[in-house]
Design an enzyme around this catalytic site. Structure first.
Site, PDB file in Angstrom:
ATOM      1  N   SER A  88       0.783  -1.314  -0.114  1.00 49.95           N
ATOM      2  CA  SER A  88      -0.023   0.032   0.214  1.00 49.95           C
ATOM      3  C   SER A  88       0.856   1.474   0.117  1.00 49.95           C
ATOM      4  O   SER A  88       2.188   1.194   0.467  1.00 49.95           O
ATOM      5  CB  SER A  88      -0.712   0.056   1.200  1.00 49.95           C
ATOM      6  OG  SER A  88      -0.119   0.408   2.245  1.00 49.95           O
ATOM      7  N   ASP A  89       0.310   2.447  -0.729  1.00 53.21           N
ATOM      8  CA  ASP A  89       0.931   3.681  -0.190  1.00 53.21           C
ATOM      9  C   ASP A  89       0.723   3.999   1.069  1.00 53.21           C
ATOM     10  O   ASP A  89       0.052   3.329   1.944  1.00 53.21           O
ATOM     11  CB  ASP A  89       0.238   4.719  -1.050  1.00 53.21           C
ATOM     12  CG  ASP A  89       1.142   5.807  -1.500  1.00 53.21           C
ATOM     13  OD1 ASP A  89       2.263   5.989  -0.666  1.00 53.21           O
ATOM     14  OD2 ASP A  89       0.914   6.498  -2.377  1.00 53.21           O
TER      15      ASP A  89
END
Length: 90
Positions: A50-51
């Site tokens: 994920s960011d």
């Protein structure tokens, strides 16, 4: 551009973002992460990270997950393997 880079470069992974595609955030988007990236683009073993804080963002609109655990489950069950920047996966 991303398709070409994936097909030629054969990356070990990719990062989902904060953006939503057709109303579904990319880190909880089974179609984008599994159907497109892993299946259509030929990256079945790719690791999706994920960011920073993107999984925690599932607590807000448009998903409104009921808890951090629910947000983590949504991300994990739809193709995100590794979370960065928060403790939702903890």
């Amino acid at each position: 551009q991303f398709k070409l880079a994936s097909e030629i470069g054969k990356p070990a992974g990719a990062m989902c973002s904060y953006n939503a595609i057709n109303g579904t955030p990319s880190c909880a988007n089974n179609y984008l992460l599994n159907k497109v990236f892993r299946e259509e683009w030929g990256q079945p073993n790719a690791i999706i990270t994920s960011d920073c804080m993107a999984v925690s963002n599932l607590l807000g609109k448009p998903i409104n997950a009921s808890s951090s655990a629910a947000a983590a489950a949504m991300a994990m069950n739809n193709g995100t393997d590794l979370e960065m920047g928060s403790v939702a996966f903890a």
